[in-house]
Design an enzyme around this catalytic site. Sequence first.
Site, PDB file in Angstrom:
ATOM      1  N   TYR A  43      66.460 -40.574  -1.940  1.00 46.83           N
ATOM      2  CA  TYR A  43      66.276 -40.434  -0.486  1.00 46.83           C
ATOM      3  C   TYR A  43      65.105 -41.313  -0.057  1.00 46.83           C
ATOM      4  O   TYR A  43      64.035 -41.295  -0.682  1.00 46.83           O
ATOM      5  CB  TYR A  43      65.966 -38.970  -0.144  1.00 46.83           C
ATOM      6  CG  TYR A  43      65.528 -38.749   1.304  1.00 46.83           C
ATOM      7  CD1 TYR A  43      66.415 -38.242   2.248  1.00 46.83           C
ATOM      8  CD2 TYR A  43      64.230 -39.056   1.713  1.00 46.83           C
ATOM      9  CE1 TYR A  43      66.008 -38.052   3.567  1.00 46.83           C
ATOM     10  CE2 TYR A  43      63.826 -38.872   3.030  1.00 46.83           C
ATOM     11  CZ  TYR A  43      64.718 -38.373   3.943  1.00 46.83           C
ATOM     12  OH  TYR A  43      64.330 -38.188   5.250  1.00 46.83           O
TER      13      TYR A  43
ATOM     14  N   GLU B 179      66.674 -43.456   8.150  1.00 47.69           N
ATOM     15  CA  GLU B 179      66.819 -42.577   6.984  1.00 47.69           C
ATOM     16  C   GLU B 179      67.995 -43.027   6.137  1.00 47.69           C
ATOM     17  O   GLU B 179      69.080 -43.252   6.675  1.00 47.69           O
ATOM     18  CB  GLU B 179      67.027 -41.132   7.455  1.00 47.69           C
ATOM     19  CG  GLU B 179      67.082 -40.135   6.307  1.00 47.69           C
ATOM     20  CD  GLU B 179      67.460 -38.741   6.773  1.00 47.69           C
ATOM     21  OE1 GLU B 179      66.572 -37.882   6.885  1.00 47.69           O
ATOM     22  OE2 GLU B 179      68.657 -38.497   7.026  1.00 47.69           O
TER      23      GLU B 179
END
Length: 380
Positions: A101, A190
Amino acid sequence: MDLYEYQGKELFKRYGIPVSEGRLATSPEEARAAAEELGGQVVVKAQVLTGGRGKAGGVKLANDPRDAEQKAREILGLDINGHVVHKLWIERASDIAKEYYLSITFDRGEKKPLFMLTTQGGVEIEQVAEENPDALARLHVDALEGFQPYQGRRLIYGAGIESPEEQKQVLAIIGKLYRCFVEADAMLCEVNPLIVTPQGEVKALDSKFTVDDSALFRHADVAAWRDTSAADPLEAFAREKGVTYVKLDGEVGILGNGAGLSMSTVDVVVVAGGKPANFCDLGGGGSAEGVVDALEVITRDPQVRSIFFNIFGGITRCDEVARGILEALNRIEINVPIVVRLDGTNADEGRKILADAAPPNLYVEPTMLDAAKRAVELAA
Ligand code: GDP
Ligand code: MN
């Protein structure tokens, strides 16, 4: 402005962040054609402005073009957290060895962009932050100094990425993502998941991208991506007019000046036993033009049975607002009753202007609660 995954990936691509090749499709036939062009296994992905598509059945692997057509049929029209799927992104399927991530967002407390990186990707980042906070590397960047390569190294060591091959690629992606974030005037970039393939290749498998609305004038290409069909037509009309408008499901149309007062007005209407039809914020101006625009937006909502016009004059002058209301009544036909509460700067003058003109279907009340009660009563 939130971007769709495929739009975010388009920006990633421009900055050299690796993504899979893909095509947009709006029908099962187009999905099939896209899969034919791409060849091999593909993934069919719902394009909606909400997360958790995978869990909701909006992301599916397809083995061949026929299968892609079938998967597209299943996903199109699906309701994902209130967002109906009209568009699909078909991309070449990736083999996944690991899911990481990576994101940059604004930390408003620190007034700095904040990087987050963890090898525990693929799940909601809030969950990682709660259950395994040590696995989450966080790093602020000073906007004036800019991003420095040592910060990238700190992030990858902090996250515990050990393979030198991965380190090299993730470092490059971190630098590119920062440039992308700054140059696109983003509020959020993101990548979840940032994957490592079994061959050791790192790439962005998903994108969540928000661009600052106030900077859209600098990005005509991005602004043109706004999908007006996804938005409520009335909300689109309001945006065109520069009116802040949120649709709710009751029957009292609400117009206030300033977000705080507008929200309190919503509450007061509920206290008075009614249900707000919308939330409409005139902003700090309150000029005649602004009042006309806002009333035009509100009266287009067929659910509105009465309008509660709640003004507290600070910089806004109540006499000006009163003139705006009369002007609006002259210019557009309003068939629902309007209840007005004016207080603050030049309130007496404003009330007098309305009383002298005494337009039909207009009620002036002295307090917020009186006005709310009246508006609820008139909507019944
Ligand atoms: P989200 O659920 O809205 O965050 O959508 P994502 O794009 O993140 O996809 C959800 C999940 O689907 C990912 O975490 C992957 O596990 C899986 N997925 C997406 N694309 C691929 C792919 O190309 N190959 C494989 N094997 N899985 C994929
Ligand atoms: Mn994701």
